[in-house]
Design an enzyme around this catalytic site. Structure first.
Site, PDB file in Angstrom:
ATOM      1  N   ALA A  11       0.861  -1.183   0.000  1.00 44.29           N
ATOM      2  CA  ALA A  11       0.000   0.000   0.000  1.00 44.29           C
ATOM      3  C   ALA A  11       0.897   1.232   0.000  1.00 44.29           C
ATOM      4  O   ALA A  11       1.933   1.263   0.662  1.00 44.29           O
ATOM      5  CB  ALA A  11      -0.913  -0.010   1.221  1.00 44.29           C
ATOM      6  N   ILE A  71       4.954  -1.220   2.682  1.00 39.42           N
ATOM      7  CA  ILE A  71       4.710   0.180   2.338  1.00 39.42           C
ATOM      8  C   ILE A  71       5.419   0.545   1.039  1.00 39.42           C
ATOM      9  O   ILE A  71       6.640   0.393   0.920  1.00 39.42           O
ATOM     10  CB  ILE A  71       5.181   1.118   3.472  1.00 39.42           C
ATOM     11  CG1 ILE A  71       4.502   0.743   4.787  1.00 39.42           C
ATOM     12  CG2 ILE A  71       4.901   2.565   3.089  1.00 39.42           C
ATOM     13  CD1 ILE A  71       2.989   0.800   4.767  1.00 39.42           C
ATOM     14  N   LYS A  72       4.632   1.022   0.075  1.00 40.79           N
ATOM     15  CA  LYS A  72       5.200   1.465  -1.201  1.00 40.79           C
ATOM     16  C   LYS A  72       5.765   2.875  -1.030  1.00 40.79           C
ATOM     17  O   LYS A  72       5.076   3.790  -0.580  1.00 40.79           O
ATOM     18  CB  LYS A  72       4.141   1.445  -2.300  1.00 40.79           C
ATOM     19  CG  LYS A  72       3.725   0.046  -2.706  1.00 40.79           C
ATOM     20  CD  LYS A  72       2.648   0.066  -3.768  1.00 40.79           C
ATOM     21  CE  LYS A  72       3.218   0.224  -5.145  1.00 40.79           C
ATOM     22  NZ  LYS A  72       2.168   0.018  -6.190  1.00 40.79           N
ATOM     23  N   ILE A  73       7.017   3.016  -1.411  1.00 36.39           N
ATOM     24  CA  ILE A  73       7.757   4.271  -1.279  1.00 36.39           C
ATOM     25  C   ILE A  73       8.186   4.721  -2.672  1.00 36.39           C
ATOM     26  O   ILE A  73       8.675   3.903  -3.466  1.00 36.39           O
ATOM     27  CB  ILE A  73       9.006   4.071  -0.391  1.00 36.39           C
ATOM     28  CG1 ILE A  73       8.609   3.615   1.025  1.00 36.39           C
ATOM     29  CG2 ILE A  73       9.852   5.322  -0.341  1.00 36.39           C
ATOM     30  CD1 ILE A  73       7.904   4.648   1.854  1.00 36.39           C
TER      31      ILE A  73
END
Length: 216
Positions: free
Chosen positions: A56, A83-85
């Site tokens: 996400a 976590i998408k960065i």
């Protein structure tokens, strides 16, 4: 090679997961917006359906904001959240903080070059995501990039898994299989296309026809 479904569609995820061949899910703000539901609610439900990683995305543009958003998401979701960065200077500042200090897995996204992939892996991201369809749209050879990224990872013994994202065709998948990519992210229609071949259909139809004749 692992298969992640790239969607926010809960029912599509259930259908793919029911095959026993789905390894995870990736989402993005556009996918979540299509559901018409609150972001966190959708992500929480996806995390409960699949046992593998669920990515996400944070929307802050600075490292401090990304870290704060990541903490918030991770504190309200099961342990399989990732976590998408974004592939930016600020994004790669956030990655080691999240990975090493917060124990939150990251997926660096929007990678379009070998050097970007190298930097994401060097920063310690769990996943480095190369978006193939966007490269092909501007006439860049995405198959060369995924081969180079895989070679860099092997050469320098990096631990990140390479994701080839936004697959559109089975030829994309074949390129990833040849390159030794760890993971592909695909839409539901392409996932189920992988099961199909006209010769399979023809062969099964012939068997069924012959079986029915033998029962007379």
């Amino acid at each position: 090679m692992k298969i992640f479904l790239d969607t926010g569609d809960i029912e599509a995820i259930r259908r793919a997961n029911d095959t026993g061949l789905l390894d995870g899910v990736t989402t993005n703000p556009s996918h979540i917006a299509k559901t018409g539901r609150p972001f966190l609610e959708v992500v929480q439900e996806i995390c409960k359906i699949v046992s593998g990683p669920v990515s996400a995305e944070v929307m802050a543009e600075d490292a401090e904001g990304m870290i704060a958003e990541a903490r918030e998401i991770a504190s309200n979701t099961p342990d399989n959240i990732v976590i998408k960065i974004p592939m930016t200077v600020e994004g790669l500042k956030a990655v080691p903080v999240l990975e090493q200090k917060e124990n939150i897995k990251t997926n660096v996204t929007m990678i379009f070059s070998t050097t970007q992939a190298f930097l994401a892996m060097k920063a310690g991201a769990t996943f480095a995501s190369i978006v193939l369809s966007r490269l092909d749209a501007v006439a860049n050879e995405s198959d060369i990039l995924i081969r180079d990224a895989a070679a860099v990872r092997t050469q320098y013994k990096m631990c990140s898994e390479i994701i080839a994202g936004s697959m559109k065709t089975q030829n994309h998948i074949m390129s990833c299989l040849r390159a030794g990519v760890d993971i592909v992210t695909i839409p539901e229609n392409l996932f189920f296309q992988m099961f199909q071949h006209p010769l399979t259909d023809a062969g099964l139809a012939a068997f069924k026809n012959d079986w029915q004749k033998s029962q007379k």
